[in-house]
Design an enzyme around this catalytic site. Structure first.
Site, PDB file in Angstrom:
ATOM      1  CB  THR A  52       1.174 -39.781  31.019  1.00  0.00           C
ATOM      2  OG1 THR A  52       1.527 -39.768  32.401  1.00  0.00           O
ATOM      3  CG2 THR A  52      -0.259 -40.234  30.868  1.00  0.00           C
ATOM      4  CG  HIS A 130      -2.312 -39.213  36.453  1.00  0.00           C
ATOM      5  ND1 HIS A 130      -2.552 -39.944  35.300  1.00  0.00           N
ATOM      6  CD2 HIS A 130      -1.020 -38.792  36.358  1.00  0.00           C
ATOM      7  CE1 HIS A 130      -1.456 -39.959  34.562  1.00  0.00           C
ATOM      8  NE2 HIS A 130      -0.513 -39.261  35.177  1.00  0.00           N
TER       9      HIS A 130
HETATM   10  N1   CP Z   1       3.670 -40.002  36.243  1.00  0.00           N
HETATM   11  C1   CP Z   1       3.446 -39.069  35.296  1.00  0.00           C
HETATM   12  O1   CP Z   1       2.294 -38.644  35.063  1.00  0.00           O
HETATM   13  O2   CP Z   1       4.563 -38.656  34.639  1.00  0.00           O
HETATM   14  P1   CP Z   1       4.580 -37.641  33.424  1.00  0.00           P
HETATM   15  O3   CP Z   1       4.119 -36.302  33.959  1.00  0.00           O
HETATM   16  O4   CP Z   1       5.974 -37.631  32.916  1.00  0.00           O
HETATM   17  O5   CP Z   1       3.582 -38.134  32.398  1.00  0.00           O
END
Ligand code: CP
Length: 301
Positions: A52, A130
């Site tokens: 992200t 998210h």
């Molecule tokens: N999918 C996701 O949020 O991955 P990261 O935690 O690496 O950002």
């Protein structure tokens, strides 16, 4: 769009408009290199991230913007000295044109938005939301399937604490004739509030206890990691593992999705299967985040 706090704010129309913009950017990224000229974006992460944060940073730079970054805000910002999130936001909004933020609190994005003079973009808030991940997830399903209507979606893994699933359910619920199936250890079952939400949208949620109970013609197997950082105790590893043998019991259309990082949920022998979409999701994430930044900071509609 003038901010992105959660997935509740989308209608089918506004979602499709954003995904259409992401498609255009993905097809011709060279047409968008000046969009964020003279804009400064604050990227503030209070929790670990690879995809992200790096994809937002790549998106900002590919759109011609500049950024200021707190990569480990919990330890390296004045939050460590006890400064409140609200005061931190009141500082950053003097420096930046928008704030991309990840935080462990379920209400962080809403709390930040309450005091911010500039748009807040939620890059993950506790176990609640998210939204940028869910947007890239539906973008990936749409690109592969051609439509989100009629999607048969299986959600697996940590359905209790997994914020990506909670956001995805909100976006998929905007479409017609969707079916959702859940397969998880009993400790990580989908909370009732999300089952009730799906029901309020006319979507049946079926709890399954084995891969065999899932429909063979499933469109998407969306697996997730047990979010061990969000609870006390040890409930062990994931039991429902997608390997090539399991995947081959489904049809050729069954795409395998995962927000990553994965632990043991998907065996590496699936990686070369054309149905494995998790690294395509990673790639799509940058283009979807470019679309989000343009929509908020340039188009603002
Ligand atoms: N999918 C996701 O949020 O991955 P990261 O935690 O690496 O950002």
């Amino acid at each position: 769009m003038n901010k992105l706090l959660d997935c509740k704010e989308f209608t089918k129309e506004s979602l499709m408009e954003l995904l259409e913009l992401a498609s255009k950017i993905k097809a011709n990224p060279e047409n968008y290199t000046e969009e964020l000229k003279n804009k400064v974006i604050a990227v503030m992460f209070f929790e670990p991230s690879t995809r992200t944060r790096m994809s937002f940073e790549a998106a900002i730079q590919r759109l011609g913007g500049k950024m200021i970054v707190t990569e480990n805000g919990k330890d390296n910002s004045s939050a460590k000295k006890g400064e409140t999130l609200e005061d931190t936001i009141r500082v950053l909004d003097k420096y930046a044109d928008a704030i991309v933020m990840r935080h462990s609190s379920d209400t962080a994005a809403i709390d930040a938005d309450r005091v911010s003079r500039v748009p807040i973009i939620n890059a993950g808030s506790g176990k609640s939301e998210h939204p940028t991940q869910a947007l890239l997830d539906v973008f990936t399903i749409l690109n592969r399937r051609g439509s989100l209507d009629g999607t048969k979606l299986a959600i697996l893994g940590d359905l209790k604490y997994g914020r990506t699933t909670h956001s995805l359910l909100q976006l998929i619920s905007l479409f017609d004739n969707v079916e959702v199936y859940g397969l998880s250890k009993k400790e990580f079952m989908l909370p009732q509030e999300y089952i009730d939400f799906l029901s309020s949208k006319g979507i049946k949620y079926t709890i399954c206890n084995s891969f065999e109970e899932l429909p063979r013609d499933i469109d998407a197997l969306y697996h997730t990691r047990i979010q061990s950082e969000r609870f006390e105790g040890d409930f062990g590893k994931e039991e429902y593992i997608i390997d090539k043998k399991v995947l081959d019991t489904f049809t050729d259309k069954a795409m395998v999705l995962h927000p990553l990082p994965r632990m043991n949920e998907i065996a590496t022998d699936v990686d070369d299967d054309p149905r494995a979409m998790y690294f395509t999701q990673v790639e799509n994430g940058m283009y979807v985040r470019m679309a989000i930044l343009k929509s908020i900071l340039v188009d603002n509609k």
